[in-house]
Structure formats: C-alpha cells, structure tokens
Design a protein around this motif. Structure first.
Motif, PDB file in Angstrom:
ATOM      1  N   ARG A  21       0.864  -1.217   0.126  1.00  0.00           N
ATOM      2  CA  ARG A  21       0.154  -0.113  -0.134  1.00  0.00           C
ATOM      3  C   ARG A  21       0.770   1.141   0.048  1.00  0.00           C
ATOM      4  O   ARG A  21       1.954   1.383   0.430  1.00  0.00           O
ATOM      5  CB  ARG A  21      -1.082   0.043   1.255  1.00  0.00           C
ATOM      6  CG  ARG A  21      -2.011  -1.155   1.090  1.00  0.00           C
ATOM      7  CD  ARG A  21      -2.916  -0.839   2.260  1.00  0.00           C
ATOM      8  NE  ARG A  21      -2.146  -1.060   3.590  1.00  0.00           N
ATOM      9  CZ  ARG A  21      -2.952  -1.019   4.671  1.00  0.00           C
ATOM     10  NH1 ARG A  21      -4.302  -0.816   4.899  1.00  0.00           N
ATOM     11  NH2 ARG A  21      -2.403  -1.174   5.951  1.00  0.00           N
ATOM     12  N   VAL A  22       0.259   2.154  -0.688  1.00  0.00           N
ATOM     13  CA  VAL A  22       1.051   3.591  -0.749  1.00  0.00           C
ATOM     14  C   VAL A  22       1.342   4.154   0.541  1.00  0.00           C
ATOM     15  O   VAL A  22       2.472   4.523   1.165  1.00  0.00           O
ATOM     16  CB  VAL A  22       0.211   4.655  -1.609  1.00  0.00           C
ATOM     17  CG1 VAL A  22       0.938   6.095  -1.340  1.00  0.00           C
ATOM     18  CG2 VAL A  22       0.207   4.181  -2.994  1.00  0.00           C
ATOM     19  N   GLY A  55      -1.968   1.406  -4.163  1.00  0.00           N
ATOM     20  CA  GLY A  55      -0.584   0.749  -3.863  1.00  0.00           C
ATOM     21  C   GLY A  55      -0.106   0.176  -5.069  1.00  0.00           C
ATOM     22  O   GLY A  55      -0.221   0.632  -6.151  1.00  0.00           O
ATOM     23  N   GLN A  75      -5.902  -5.255   3.185  1.00  0.00           N
ATOM     24  CA  GLN A  75      -6.088  -4.555   2.197  1.00  0.00           C
ATOM     25  C   GLN A  75      -7.545  -3.871   2.029  1.00  0.00           C
ATOM     26  O   GLN A  75      -8.522  -4.948   2.035  1.00  0.00           O
ATOM     27  CB  GLN A  75      -5.867  -5.161   0.873  1.00  0.00           C
ATOM     28  CG  GLN A  75      -4.226  -5.648   0.772  1.00  0.00           C
ATOM     29  CD  GLN A  75      -3.979  -6.456  -0.281  1.00  0.00           C
ATOM     30  OE1 GLN A  75      -4.928  -7.190  -1.033  1.00  0.00           O
ATOM     31  NE2 GLN A  75      -2.937  -7.085  -0.449  1.00  0.00           N
TER      32      GLN A  75
END
Length: 259
Positions: A21-22, A55, A75
């Motif tokens: 994930r970012v 992401g 997620q």
C-alpha cells in the motif's frame, strides 16, 4: 532518501509482499504519499511493478497467484466493511444464504451475526469458525460447511465441495471474486475454486457479487461467471466512472457502498 534508493526499496517490498500500500510505503520510506505514487508510476513504466488503487503489486501476477487470507484481510478494509454493510440489507429472516470464501464475504459474515436469523452455507473455514464461536443470541446459528480441499485463501474446494453444493438450494449467494473484467467476467486464480463457485451459483436463486474497486481489470486464470450472471454487484465508491458504466450495463443491478 534518494530516488534510486526509494525505487529499490519499493521493488523489494513488492517482491516480498506481492501487494503493498502507498500509505505503508510512505511511512517506511519517510516521504509523502504523493512521492510514493510518482515512484510507482516510474517503476510501472519500467515494468518493475504494476499500479493498483492505493498501492502496487507484482506485474502480471494476478492470473495464477492466489494471495493468502491474512494478506488480503489487511487491504481496503474500509471499502470491504462498507460493501458488507450494504450487502447485509439484502438478507431477510429465514433465508438460506450462501457465503463463498473471501475477505469481503468474511466481513459480511461479521455483520450478519447481528442480523436476522438465517441458515448459512459456506465453503470458508474462517466463516464457519466465526459463526461457531459466536456468543449471545447468535449461538446455534445454523451453518452448513461443504467440506473439500483447502486453498491458500482458506476456501474449501474440489469434488467434495462441488458435490455438496449440487444437493442444496439457496435463496441468495454472496460471492467473493479475485477479479472482474468487461470481457473475462468474474475470475479466480484457482481452477478448483472456480468450479466450486460455479456450483454455488447453480444452487442459488439470486447471486450477489461482492468486489471492491481493486478487483476491476484483474483477470484470474479461471472464469467463474459472466457479468450478466450477477443479479447484484456491490462495490465501493472508489470505483472509476468507466468501470461503473460497464458494470451497470453488464450486471442486473449495481450497488455502490460509500466507505
């Protein structure tokens, strides 16, 4: 951290975790989310990663790779919960309800614990345990488990699961999928799971697909069903407008949940 070092760190994380994930990368690298997104864009152009909503993942990894339940459960948690709450409004007292394996259907199962009394049919070890361990008024919740061979995503699949489903009649099936695509429809990376899910669909009067926005454009190796076989698709509000249009034309009814 210099750009080259960030790129190396991001590629290493994707190779190790398969999906990242970012927000997690930004925290690990000590930079802004915008910087990470630009890095991911550059890495995608080089073919080293593939961008997904929020992401990145291993490029071309969707067709045959099956992520484990633990990874998938971390997620898009807000989106999955919103989808579950929206889907739960379709359930009424006395129904026989099928819940396929998956993290979004598991989230729905948690919501249903406080809902009307129903009979649950599932091929998910996690969902069966959830109802079995429920306390209070939900104790004794009727649950039928298919049996079968266990997959990395904790689904029970194969000929035993499929044979069990062929003997049942469900008012409604809530189906989790690995991917959804305009041409490929709903898909999974597991061949046996595809067969079991098709048996689930055949047993149900109404099919409700639960799929967050990240599933759009992902194509697993095995087809489960065409878009038109979903009576209802519940997704989240982060799905793009083009995808919404295609899905609204393809499925029976499109419902958008807001996280």
């Amino acid at each position: 951290m210099l750009q080259a070092a960030r790129h190396t760190a991001i590629v290493d994380a994707v190779q190790r975790e398969r999906v990242v994930r970012v927000s997690d990368l930004a925290q690990q690298l000590g930079v802004s989310a915008m910087t990470v997104r630009r890095d991911i864009e550059a890495l995608e152009e080089s073919g080293l990663v593939e961008r997904i909503h929020g992401g990145a993942k291993i490029p071309g990894d969707a067709r045959a790779h099956e992520p484990g339940f633990e990874l998938k459960s971390t997620q898009l948690t807000a989106e999955k919960h919103a989808i579950a709450v929206e889907a739960a409004t379709l359930v009424h007292e006395g129904m026989a309800v099928g819940l396929s394996a998956g993290t979004t259907t598991y989230e729905l199962a948690k919501v249903l614990l406080d809902g009307p009394r129903i009979t649950v049919v599932t091929n998910s070890i996690r969902i069966a345990d959830l109802f079995h361990n429920a306390t209070g008024s939900r104790q004794g919740f009727p649950v039928i488990v298919t049996g079968g061979e266990r997959t990395p995503s904790d689904a029970l699949v194969g000929p035993i699961a499929t044979a069990a489903l062929k003997q049942l009649h469900l008012d409604m099936l809530f189906l989790g999928v690995h991917g959804m695509d305009a041409d490929a429809g709903f898909t999974t990376p597991n061949l046996q799971e595809a067969e079991t899910n098709r048996a689930f669909i055949s047993a149900a009067r109404n099919v409700v697909v639960l799929a967050d926005n990240s599933k759009w454009g992902t194509v697993g190796i095995a087809s489960i069903a065409g878009l038109e076989e979903a009576d209802v698709l519940v997704t989240d509000s982060h799905l793009g407008e083009d995808a919404r249009r295609i899905l609204a034309e393809g499925v029976g009814k499109l419902k958008i949940a807001v996280p």
